[in-house]
Design a protein around this motif. Structure first.
Motif, PDB file in Angstrom:
ATOM      1  N   ALA A 289      30.095   7.251  41.762  1.00 58.65           N
ATOM      2  CA  ALA A 289      29.285   7.021  43.092  1.00 58.65           C
ATOM      3  C   ALA A 289      28.403   7.931  43.129  1.00 58.65           C
ATOM      4  O   ALA A 289      28.332   9.243  43.065  1.00 58.65           O
ATOM      5  CB  ALA A 289      30.439   7.171  44.118  1.00 58.65           C
ATOM      6  N   GLU A 290      27.048   7.175  43.791  1.00 57.35           N
ATOM      7  CA  GLU A 290      25.856   8.204  44.016  1.00 57.35           C
ATOM      8  C   GLU A 290      25.270   7.916  45.271  1.00 57.35           C
ATOM      9  O   GLU A 290      25.356   6.675  45.752  1.00 57.35           O
ATOM     10  CB  GLU A 290      24.769   8.032  42.782  1.00 57.35           C
ATOM     11  CG  GLU A 290      25.437   8.603  41.476  1.00 57.35           C
ATOM     12  CD  GLU A 290      24.237   8.279  40.338  1.00 57.35           C
ATOM     13  OE1 GLU A 290      23.003   8.548  40.700  1.00 57.35           O
ATOM     14  OE2 GLU A 290      24.609   7.376  39.340  1.00 57.35           O
ATOM     15  N   ASP A 291      24.860   8.858  45.886  1.00 61.50           N
ATOM     16  CA  ASP A 291      24.057   8.856  47.328  1.00 61.50           C
ATOM     17  C   ASP A 291      22.957   8.261  47.171  1.00 61.50           C
ATOM     18  O   ASP A 291      21.891   8.867  47.091  1.00 61.50           O
ATOM     19  CB  ASP A 291      24.302   9.940  48.182  1.00 61.50           C
ATOM     20  CG  ASP A 291      23.901   9.817  49.582  1.00 61.50           C
ATOM     21  OD1 ASP A 291      23.786   8.728  50.184  1.00 61.50           O
ATOM     22  OD2 ASP A 291      23.604  10.922  50.305  1.00 61.50           O
ATOM     23  N   ILE A 292      22.603   6.921  46.918  1.00 58.49           N
ATOM     24  CA  ILE A 292      21.377   6.293  46.680  1.00 58.49           C
ATOM     25  C   ILE A 292      21.252   5.205  47.863  1.00 58.49           C
ATOM     26  O   ILE A 292      22.148   4.501  48.164  1.00 58.49           O
ATOM     27  CB  ILE A 292      21.239   5.401  45.627  1.00 58.49           C
ATOM     28  CG1 ILE A 292      21.612   6.383  44.291  1.00 58.49           C
ATOM     29  CG2 ILE A 292      19.908   4.855  45.481  1.00 58.49           C
ATOM     30  CD1 ILE A 292      21.603   5.763  43.031  1.00 58.49           C
ATOM     31  N   PRO A 293      20.121   5.461  48.621  1.00 57.22           N
ATOM     32  CA  PRO A 293      19.869   4.419  49.801  1.00 57.22           C
ATOM     33  C   PRO A 293      19.843   2.986  49.386  1.00 57.22           C
ATOM     34  O   PRO A 293      19.341   2.701  48.433  1.00 57.22           O
ATOM     35  CB  PRO A 293      18.573   4.917  50.285  1.00 57.22           C
ATOM     36  CG  PRO A 293      18.201   6.308  49.608  1.00 57.22           C
ATOM     37  CD  PRO A 293      19.032   6.395  48.381  1.00 57.22           C
ATOM     38  N   LEU A 294      20.719   2.402  50.306  1.00 61.27           N
ATOM     39  CA  LEU A 294      20.637   0.842  50.034  1.00 61.27           C
ATOM     40  C   LEU A 294      19.980   0.130  51.403  1.00 61.27           C
ATOM     41  O   LEU A 294      20.448   0.478  52.307  1.00 61.27           O
ATOM     42  CB  LEU A 294      22.171   0.360  50.127  1.00 61.27           C
ATOM     43  CG  LEU A 294      23.025   0.608  48.763  1.00 61.27           C
ATOM     44  CD1 LEU A 294      24.576   0.609  48.997  1.00 61.27           C
ATOM     45  CD2 LEU A 294      22.311  -0.198  47.544  1.00 61.27           C
ATOM     46  N   ASP A 295      19.310  -0.810  51.008  1.00 67.16           N
ATOM     47  CA  ASP A 295      18.687  -1.837  52.018  1.00 67.16           C
ATOM     48  C   ASP A 295      19.728  -3.090  52.393  1.00 67.16           C
ATOM     49  O   ASP A 295      19.896  -4.033  51.593  1.00 67.16           O
ATOM     50  CB  ASP A 295      17.473  -2.280  51.217  1.00 67.16           C
ATOM     51  CG  ASP A 295      16.727  -3.322  52.473  1.00 67.16           C
ATOM     52  OD1 ASP A 295      17.443  -3.279  53.677  1.00 67.16           O
ATOM     53  OD2 ASP A 295      15.633  -3.641  52.330  1.00 67.16           O
ATOM     54  N   ILE A 296      20.671  -2.660  53.186  1.00 66.04           N
ATOM     55  CA  ILE A 296      21.643  -3.885  53.364  1.00 66.04           C
ATOM     56  C   ILE A 296      21.236  -4.963  54.511  1.00 66.04           C
ATOM     57  O   ILE A 296      20.768  -4.308  55.750  1.00 66.04           O
ATOM     58  CB  ILE A 296      22.988  -3.095  53.958  1.00 66.04           C
ATOM     59  CG1 ILE A 296      23.636  -2.103  52.793  1.00 66.04           C
ATOM     60  CG2 ILE A 296      24.134  -4.077  54.057  1.00 66.04           C
ATOM     61  CD1 ILE A 296      24.736  -1.313  53.172  1.00 66.04           C
ATOM     62  N   LEU A 297      21.199  -6.014  54.117  1.00 63.10           N
ATOM     63  CA  LEU A 297      20.979  -7.183  55.023  1.00 63.10           C
ATOM     64  C   LEU A 297      22.069  -7.691  55.674  1.00 63.10           C
ATOM     65  O   LEU A 297      21.753  -8.246  56.862  1.00 63.10           O
ATOM     66  CB  LEU A 297      20.353  -8.360  54.143  1.00 63.10           C
ATOM     67  CG  LEU A 297      19.023  -8.026  53.067  1.00 63.10           C
ATOM     68  CD1 LEU A 297      18.589  -9.287  52.546  1.00 63.10           C
ATOM     69  CD2 LEU A 297      17.906  -7.447  54.084  1.00 63.10           C
TER      70      LEU A 297
END
Length: 305
Positions: free
Chosen positions: A75-83
């Protein structure tokens, strides 16, 4: 290496070799079996055959299954653009340059790494390297993607992909000026016979249909909307190149000399619509074009004046 040999009985006559093997080898998907066939890891009576080969009684089918390499997906703390997100699905807007799932040689920085950090309950149907992944878009293609959070949701979404009922619309900038305002590209796709990294229009390939519609014509370029009827690997990229209008920035199927300094093809998954796996209601999601894409279109628009 794990080797398997099967002798075909009368009950399996006329079955496709890929279908037969996917039933016999329970832990491997049909698409995985097909990939082994394309890599010539499957032989019938000592001969290389295609996935659609119809078996005969007493045929001897040999399949060479490479040993799996254990992958430790972090698991990596990568920003996600969640719609959108609920108990069954996550809909994300994937950025250009992000790989969807880990693979050998590319284990970090993927959408799956980011999802594992955001959400622990992802469907396990596609194994440890592709949890929740129902469908993919290329690394350098941006846009809408749906992820399944449980196996029931995964199966229902996968069924919609299989029967082509998902509404998937892309926006592409292609080279040249298209004459027709709209059209249908119906051309079968398969692995390129020489350059195995490529997909090509080939006789006997898998059925592939793309509907396109012109949005805007520029000097030497055309902005088109592409709707997928099928969803083959690199389908839009190969189909548009087949018509003589490859995608701008495409490093594999496009022009060698590119006018714009791009990281990859100008292809954006703008819209995705499907039946929600729990509510059974149609839902649809749209995203704006990335800023770099918009800026190029603005510059092309200025050149028209």
């Amino acid at each position: 290496m794990e080797d398997n040999i099967f002798l075909i009985g009368k009950e399996d006559e006329l079955k496709r070799v890929d279908v037969f093997l996917s039933h016999k080898i329970k832990d491997k998907s049909r698409s995985y079996i097909q990939s082994l066939i394309e890599k010539q890891k499957v032989k019938v009576n000592g001969k290389i055959r295609k996935s659609n080969y119809k078996l005969k009684e007493n045929d001897e089918v040999f399949i060479d299954i490479p040993e799996s390499i254990p992958l430790n997906i972090q698991a990596e703390d990568i920003p996600l653009d969640i719609l959108y997100e609920d108990k069954d699905i996550i809909v994300v807007n994937k950025s250009q340059g992000m790989v969807v799932h880990p693979a050998s040689g590319n284990l970090n920085g993927t959408l799956v790494n980011a999802l594992l950090n955001h959400c622990k309950d992802l469907s396990g149907i596609n194994g440890v390297t592709r949890p929740g992944i129902v469908h993919r878009i290329d690394k350098d293609t941006s846009g809408v993607l749906v992820v399944a959070k449980n196996d029931l949701a995964h199966n229902k979404l996968a069924e919609q992909l299989k029967n082509h009922s998902m509404n998937r619309i892309y926006v592409a900038l292609v080279e040249g000026v298209l004459k027709n305002d709209e059209g249908i590209i119906d051309a079968p796709l398969g692995r390129h016979p020489v350059e195995r990294i490529k997909i090509a229009v080939i006789k006997g390939g898998r059925k592939a249909i793309t509907h396109y519609k012109v949005i805007k014509r520029f000097n030497n370029y055309t902005l088109v909307e592409c709707k997928l009827e099928t969803g083959r690997t690199h389908q839009i990229r190969v189909h548009m190149a087949y018509t003589g209008h490859p995608l701008v920035g495409d490093p594999v199927y496009g022009y060698k000399k590119q006018k714009f300094n791009l990281l990859g093809q100008m292809l954006h998954a703008k819209k995705l619509g499907f039946i929600h796996p729990s509510t059974n209601k149609y839902i649809e999601f749209s995203t704006e074009l990335p800023s770099y894409y918009k800026n190029i279109l603005i510059n092309l628009e200025k050149q028209l004046k």
